[in-house]
Structure formats: C-alpha cells, structure tokens
Motif scaffolding. Structure first.
Motif, PDB file in Angstrom:
ATOM      1  N   THR A 260       0.814  -1.214   0.000  1.00  0.00           N
ATOM      2  CA  THR A 260       0.000   0.000   0.000  1.00  0.00           C
ATOM      3  C   THR A 260       0.850   1.268   0.000  1.00  0.00           C
ATOM      4  O   THR A 260       0.546   2.230  -0.711  1.00  0.00           O
ATOM      5  CB  THR A 260      -0.934   0.019   1.225  1.00  0.00           C
ATOM      6  N   VAL A 261       1.937   1.287   0.777  1.00  0.00           N
ATOM      7  CA  VAL A 261       2.717   2.530   0.926  1.00  0.00           C
ATOM      8  C   VAL A 261       4.145   2.392   0.411  1.00  0.00           C
ATOM      9  O   VAL A 261       4.940   3.318   0.531  1.00  0.00           O
ATOM     10  CB  VAL A 261       2.741   2.977   2.407  1.00  0.00           C
ATOM     11  N   GLY A 262       4.473   1.242  -0.181  1.00  0.00           N
ATOM     12  CA  GLY A 262       5.847   0.993  -0.612  1.00  0.00           C
ATOM     13  C   GLY A 262       6.343   1.920  -1.696  1.00  0.00           C
ATOM     14  O   GLY A 262       7.557   2.080  -1.861  1.00  0.00           O
ATOM     15  N   ALA A 263       5.430   2.562  -2.446  1.00  0.00           N
ATOM     16  CA  ALA A 263       5.866   3.471  -3.498  1.00  0.00           C
ATOM     17  C   ALA A 263       6.463   4.758  -2.915  1.00  0.00           C
ATOM     18  O   ALA A 263       7.268   5.427  -3.569  1.00  0.00           O
ATOM     19  CB  ALA A 263       4.694   3.812  -4.411  1.00  0.00           C
ATOM     20  N   GLU A 264       6.068   5.107  -1.709  1.00  0.00           N
ATOM     21  CA  GLU A 264       6.534   6.360  -1.100  1.00  0.00           C
ATOM     22  C   GLU A 264       7.616   6.163  -0.042  1.00  0.00           C
ATOM     23  O   GLU A 264       8.418   7.067   0.204  1.00  0.00           O
ATOM     24  CB  GLU A 264       5.358   7.097  -0.451  1.00  0.00           C
ATOM     25  N   TYR A 265       7.615   4.994   0.624  1.00  0.00           N
ATOM     26  CA  TYR A 265       8.490   4.799   1.769  1.00  0.00           C
ATOM     27  C   TYR A 265       9.231   3.470   1.678  1.00  0.00           C
ATOM     28  O   TYR A 265       8.750   2.520   1.043  1.00  0.00           O
ATOM     29  CB  TYR A 265       7.684   4.819   3.080  1.00  0.00           C
ATOM     30  N   ASP A 266      10.396   3.436   2.323  1.00  0.00           N
ATOM     31  CA  ASP A 266      11.048   2.155   2.579  1.00  0.00           C
ATOM     32  C   ASP A 266      10.354   1.534   3.784  1.00  0.00           C
ATOM     33  O   ASP A 266      10.314   2.130   4.864  1.00  0.00           O
ATOM     34  CB  ASP A 266      12.536   2.370   2.893  1.00  0.00           C
ATOM     35  N   VAL A 267       9.814   0.333   3.609  1.00  0.00           N
ATOM     36  CA  VAL A 267       9.033  -0.308   4.663  1.00  0.00           C
ATOM     37  C   VAL A 267       9.789  -1.514   5.201  1.00  0.00           C
ATOM     38  O   VAL A 267      10.092  -2.461   4.463  1.00  0.00           O
ATOM     39  CB  VAL A 267       7.649  -0.749   4.146  1.00  0.00           C
ATOM     40  N   LEU A 268      10.128  -1.460   6.474  1.00  0.00           N
ATOM     41  CA  LEU A 268      10.677  -2.620   7.174  1.00  0.00           C
ATOM     42  C   LEU A 268       9.529  -3.289   7.923  1.00  0.00           C
ATOM     43  O   LEU A 268       8.657  -2.606   8.468  1.00  0.00           O
ATOM     44  CB  LEU A 268      11.766  -2.193   8.165  1.00  0.00           C
ATOM     45  N   VAL A 269       9.508  -4.630   7.951  1.00  0.00           N
ATOM     46  CA  VAL A 269       8.410  -5.330   8.608  1.00  0.00           C
ATOM     47  C   VAL A 269       8.959  -6.258   9.683  1.00  0.00           C
ATOM     48  O   VAL A 269      10.066  -6.783   9.581  1.00  0.00           O
ATOM     49  CB  VAL A 269       7.552  -6.126   7.598  1.00  0.00           C
ATOM     50  N   ALA A 270       8.139  -6.435  10.723  1.00  0.00           N
ATOM     51  CA  ALA A 270       8.462  -7.360  11.809  1.00  0.00           C
ATOM     52  C   ALA A 270       7.197  -8.102  12.187  1.00  0.00           C
ATOM     53  O   ALA A 270       6.095  -7.540  12.147  1.00  0.00           O
ATOM     54  CB  ALA A 270       9.030  -6.615  13.003  1.00  0.00           C
ATOM     55  N   ARG A 271       7.351  -9.372  12.623  1.00  0.00           N
ATOM     56  CA  ARG A 271       6.188 -10.197  12.936  1.00  0.00           C
ATOM     57  C   ARG A 271       5.907 -10.263  14.435  1.00  0.00           C
ATOM     58  O   ARG A 271       4.966 -10.923  14.863  1.00  0.00           O
ATOM     59  CB  ARG A 271       6.417 -11.613  12.392  1.00  0.00           C
ATOM     60  N   SER A 272       6.729  -9.563  15.248  1.00  0.00           N
ATOM     61  CA  SER A 272       6.528  -9.562  16.694  1.00  0.00           C
ATOM     62  C   SER A 272       7.235  -8.357  17.292  1.00  0.00           C
ATOM     63  O   SER A 272       8.082  -7.719  16.640  1.00  0.00           O
ATOM     64  CB  SER A 272       7.075 -10.846  17.328  1.00  0.00           C
ATOM     65  N   SER A 273       6.920  -8.061  18.530  1.00  0.00           N
ATOM     66  CA  SER A 273       7.578  -6.949  19.215  1.00  0.00           C
ATOM     67  C   SER A 273       9.066  -7.222  19.401  1.00  0.00           C
ATOM     68  O   SER A 273       9.898  -6.308  19.290  1.00  0.00           O
ATOM     69  CB  SER A 273       6.920  -6.701  20.573  1.00  0.00           C
ATOM     70  N   ASP A 274       9.416  -8.472  19.679  1.00  0.00           N
ATOM     71  CA  ASP A 274      10.830  -8.804  19.862  1.00  0.00           C
ATOM     72  C   ASP A 274      11.600  -8.636  18.565  1.00  0.00           C
ATOM     73  O   ASP A 274      12.741  -8.144  18.561  1.00  0.00           O
ATOM     74  CB  ASP A 274      10.973 -10.227  20.385  1.00  0.00           C
ATOM     75  N   GLU A 275      10.994  -9.066  17.435  1.00  0.00           N
ATOM     76  CA  GLU A 275      11.660  -8.886  16.139  1.00  0.00           C
ATOM     77  C   GLU A 275      11.794  -7.399  15.819  1.00  0.00           C
ATOM     78  O   GLU A 275      12.823  -6.956  15.289  1.00  0.00           O
ATOM     79  CB  GLU A 275      10.875  -9.590  15.035  1.00  0.00           C
ATOM     80  N   ALA A 276      10.779  -6.622  16.160  1.00  0.00           N
ATOM     81  CA  ALA A 276      10.845  -5.169  15.951  1.00  0.00           C
ATOM     82  C   ALA A 276      11.971  -4.558  16.777  1.00  0.00           C
ATOM     83  O   ALA A 276      12.708  -3.687  16.304  1.00  0.00           O
ATOM     84  CB  ALA A 276       9.505  -4.530  16.303  1.00  0.00           C
ATOM     85  N   SER A 277      12.132  -5.025  18.016  1.00  0.00           N
ATOM     86  CA  SER A 277      13.207  -4.509  18.874  1.00  0.00           C
ATOM     87  C   SER A 277      14.577  -4.789  18.273  1.00  0.00           C
ATOM     88  O   SER A 277      15.483  -3.948  18.343  1.00  0.00           O
ATOM     89  CB  SER A 277      13.111  -5.134  20.271  1.00  0.00           C
ATOM     90  N   ALA A 278      14.714  -5.960  17.676  1.00  0.00           N
ATOM     91  CA  ALA A 278      15.993  -6.308  17.047  1.00  0.00           C
ATOM     92  C   ALA A 278      16.279  -5.401  15.853  1.00  0.00           C
ATOM     93  O   ALA A 278      17.417  -4.965  15.643  1.00  0.00           O
ATOM     94  CB  ALA A 278      15.972  -7.774  16.627  1.00  0.00           C
ATOM     95  N   ILE A 279      15.243  -5.109  15.060  1.00  0.00           N
ATOM     96  CA  ILE A 279      15.415  -4.218  13.910  1.00  0.00           C
ATOM     97  C   ILE A 279      15.768  -2.811  14.385  1.00  0.00           C
ATOM     98  O   ILE A 279      16.647  -2.145  13.822  1.00  0.00           O
ATOM     99  CB  ILE A 279      14.135  -4.203  13.046  1.00  0.00           C
ATOM    100  N   LEU A 280      15.089  -2.346  15.425  1.00  0.00           N
ATOM    101  CA  LEU A 280      15.361  -1.015  15.958  1.00  0.00           C
ATOM    102  C   LEU A 280      16.792  -0.909  16.480  1.00  0.00           C
ATOM    103  O   LEU A 280      17.433   0.139  16.348  1.00  0.00           O
ATOM    104  CB  LEU A 280      14.367  -0.687  17.081  1.00  0.00           C
ATOM    105  N   LEU A 281      17.274  -1.970  17.056  1.00  0.00           N
ATOM    106  CA  LEU A 281      18.630  -1.958  17.588  1.00  0.00           C
ATOM    107  C   LEU A 281      19.644  -1.721  16.473  1.00  0.00           C
ATOM    108  O   LEU A 281      20.676  -1.070  16.683  1.00  0.00           O
ATOM    109  CB  LEU A 281      18.916  -3.285  18.293  1.00  0.00           C
TER     110      LEU A 281
END
Length: 379
Positions: free
Chosen positions: A27-48
């Motif tokens: 939906t928004v990939g044309a305007e932004y780089d979208v990183l995805v995570a399937r859980s809060s822990d995976e999101a924390s790892a990406i943020l790190l």
C-alpha cells in the motif's frame, strides 16, 4: 538543513499476520522504505540495528507475546525521535486510552485499514518527524554557537575575577600590616564588586548554555514526561547558582501547584537567575535575610520571588519596568535588567509585576499565559 528530506523515508510496520505485513508494504511501498516485523521482539531487534533511519513506527496492538502497547512504551523511552502509530480494532479502544494519554502514541489507525487514511496519517507523521529534525538541527547550531560564545566570554571574565581577587588580597594585606591608605578601602570595594559581577556573568553565560543544551536534548525526544516545569527551572537554578557563603540557606521554595513552562524555558531561566541576583544584593545588609520562591498554577500560572530586603521607593518602583533605573549602581548594576526581564516574559505571553514598600521587602511576580491542560500537579 535541506538534506533532511533527501533520503527516502523509512518506517517500521509490526504485525504478527504475514498477509497484513505484505498488504501494508504494498500500500505505501511506493513512497516509503518499509521494514516489517512479525513480533515486538523482532521489531526490537530491527530497531537496535536501524533506529537511526527509522522515522515512523506502525504497530498492531494484539500480538502473541509482548503486545503493541509494550513495544510503544519501549520505543518512547529508548527511541523518542520515532513517531509512533498504533493499529487496533474498535474493541481495543477503551483498553488503549492509557497508552494514548501517556503520550506513547501519535495516532491510532483503526482496523480494517483504509489505504487513503493510512497514507494521510503517514504524511502527517513524517511531517512531524521532519519538523522535529529541523528544530533539532537549529538547536544544535545554536548550541555550538553558544558553546563558542561561552568560551570566548568566560575566559576574559575569569581573568577579570582572578585579577580582582588579587587586588582584594593585596589591599587586605596592606590593611593587616597597618600600611593601608584611605583609598585602599575603596579600591578593595571596587575590586570585590568587579569580581562578583564577573562571577555572576560567568554563571549566567554557563547556565544559559546548559539550558539550551538540555532543551535540545528534550526536544530531540519531545517526550511529554520530560516537560520543563516551573519548579524544575527553580531547582536547576538553585543547583547551579554561584551562591556566596551562606546565601543558599536564605532561599526557600513553596510549590502550591506546578505547571509546564512551554515557551522559551531557557530564557525564563535567565529571568529567574537575574531576579535571584537582585534579591541577594538587596539582602546584603539584612540581619535575617530571606528569599522565597512560590509557584502557583491557579487561578493563573505564576512564580513570585519575595525578599525581606529594604524595599524600593515608590518613585523608583514606578519606572523600574520602563526606564533604566538601578538601585545597585555602586555594585555594577546598569538598570536594564528588569526591563529586559519584562520583555522576555512578554514574549512568552506573560509579564512582570512588582510590589514593594520601603522597609517592607519586595515581591516580583512572573505571570505566564493560561495553561491549556489544567491537569497540573498540586503539592
């Protein structure tokens, strides 16, 4: 500053459903780089790894393990520069009020997601992120300039204070040895005044730089839990002011109701420092000196500074906020302090009032604009 928008904006989307992640990215990939995570822990790892380039976090609320609310709280604390958006079903809204009220979320997107609403919300979120980034860059530039000025000013001021101290010591030595002349007392007094004025200027410059520097750190996160309050400004002032001998014991603080200082807190800090200096000078010959700060949030927010000094004659008080009049000319006063303090307060939407009678002390009141959110803290 124009390089802020040159890189492709990046957001992190968190949802335990794979199809939801793919749909959002499409939906928004044309305007932004979208990183995805399937859980809060995976999101924390990406943020790190990638927090520096992530501008916006969009997270679902209901997920196995740590829910989206827990992730939002972590990001608010560890990565406050990231704009936070929560995705939730209608049934979750009552449960999430605490998260919203705590300032841990910028917007809420309701399921099922509507592409037009998602795009509009993201545009607003990225605009907010860019606005913060520009403010941070301006403050960084201001901080660097102030650091340079502080060094350039404090170095000669320190030399003046040191030389004045040497003159004081020399005249004191002459008096102790019995070789003092009539002019030595005047010289010692002038040297003492010079040293105290230089030390005060050093304190003001340093305090102003620290205030702007700390303001930059607060703005970088814009975390409502780090708001600048009236009591906080007074506490910081009393921690850093260069009190002489027992002067700190003269000062008391009463907090009837605290309130946030939203506009130019660093300038308000300078006003408080100037008024404290005036009060301490007025109390130089008082047997039981007292300075009392009082903070009130109602009926309108304000800070009063009351001393039990000799007071101000009515003819002088009438012109203090308009004309360059000083009662401290012999100790280096130039009469511009209260005029400038009043202009600072007026620029903040408030002003200064003075109440004083000869022999009855002086009270200076700082008036602030009305508080939009009346949920201030009472003591």
């Amino acid at each position: 500053m124009n390089d802020i928008r040159q890189t492709r904006p990046t957001l992190l989307y968190v949802d335990d459903e794979e199809l939801a992640c793919k749909y959002f990215a499409r939906t928004v990939g044309a305007e932004y780089d979208v990183l995805v995570a399937r859980s809060s822990d995976e999101a924390s790892a990406i943020l790190l790894q990638d927090s520096a380039r992530i501008a916006v976090l969009v997270t679902d609320f209901r997920m196995p393990g740590r829910d989206g609310g827990d992730l939002l709280r972590q990001v608010a604390q560890e990565y406050p520069h990231i704009i936070r958006i929560l995705v939730t079903a209608y049934a979750d809204k009552d449960v999430l009020l605490q998260t919203v009220n705590a300032g841990e979320v910028f917007r809420i997107l309701e399921k099922p997601l509507t592409p037009a609403i998602v795009r509009e919300t993201l545009h607003v979120a990225f605009d907010r992120y860019h606005e913060r980034a520009l403010q941070n860059q301006r403050l960084m530039a201001m901080g660097e300039t102030l650091a340079f000025l502080a060094h350039e000013l404090n170095t000669p001021l320190a030399a003046i204070a040191l030389n004045a101290r040497s003159i004081e010591n020399r005249t004191d030595g002459e008096q102790d040895s019995g070789r003092a002349h009539d002019a030595d007392g005047e010289i010692a007094g002038a040297a003492r005044s010079m040293r105290e004025s230089a030390q005060y200027c050093i304190s003001v410059v340093s305090s102003f730089w620290r205030s702007v520097h700390n303001g930059h750190r607060r703005l970088a996160g814009s975390d409502p839990r780090n708001e600048v309050t009236a009591n906080g400004l007074i506490s910081a002032l009393l921690d850093t002011y260069p009190f002489a001998t027992t002067q700190r014991t003269w000062v008391q603080v009463d907090v009837v109701g605290d309130f946030p200082v939203v506009t130019q807190p660093n300038c308000v800090a300078l006003v408080l420092s100037s008024l404290l200096s005036n009060a301490l000078r007025a109390l130089a010959d008082v047997s039981a000196p007292s300075v009392r700060f009082t903070v009130r949030a109602e009926p309108e927010p304000g800070i009063s500074i009351c001393d039990n000094g000799p007071g101000i004659p009515p003819e002088v008080k009438a012109s203090l906020l308009t004309d360059p009049i000083t009662t401290h000319a012999k100790s280096g006063g130039n009469g511009l302090g209260l005029i400038l303090c009043n202009r600072v307060m007026q620029s903040c939407g408030g002003g200064i009032r003075i109440e004083s009678t000869p022999g009855g002390g002086t009270t200076v009141m700082l008036d602030f604009p009305p508080i939009k959110d009346k949920t201030h803290r009472s003591y």
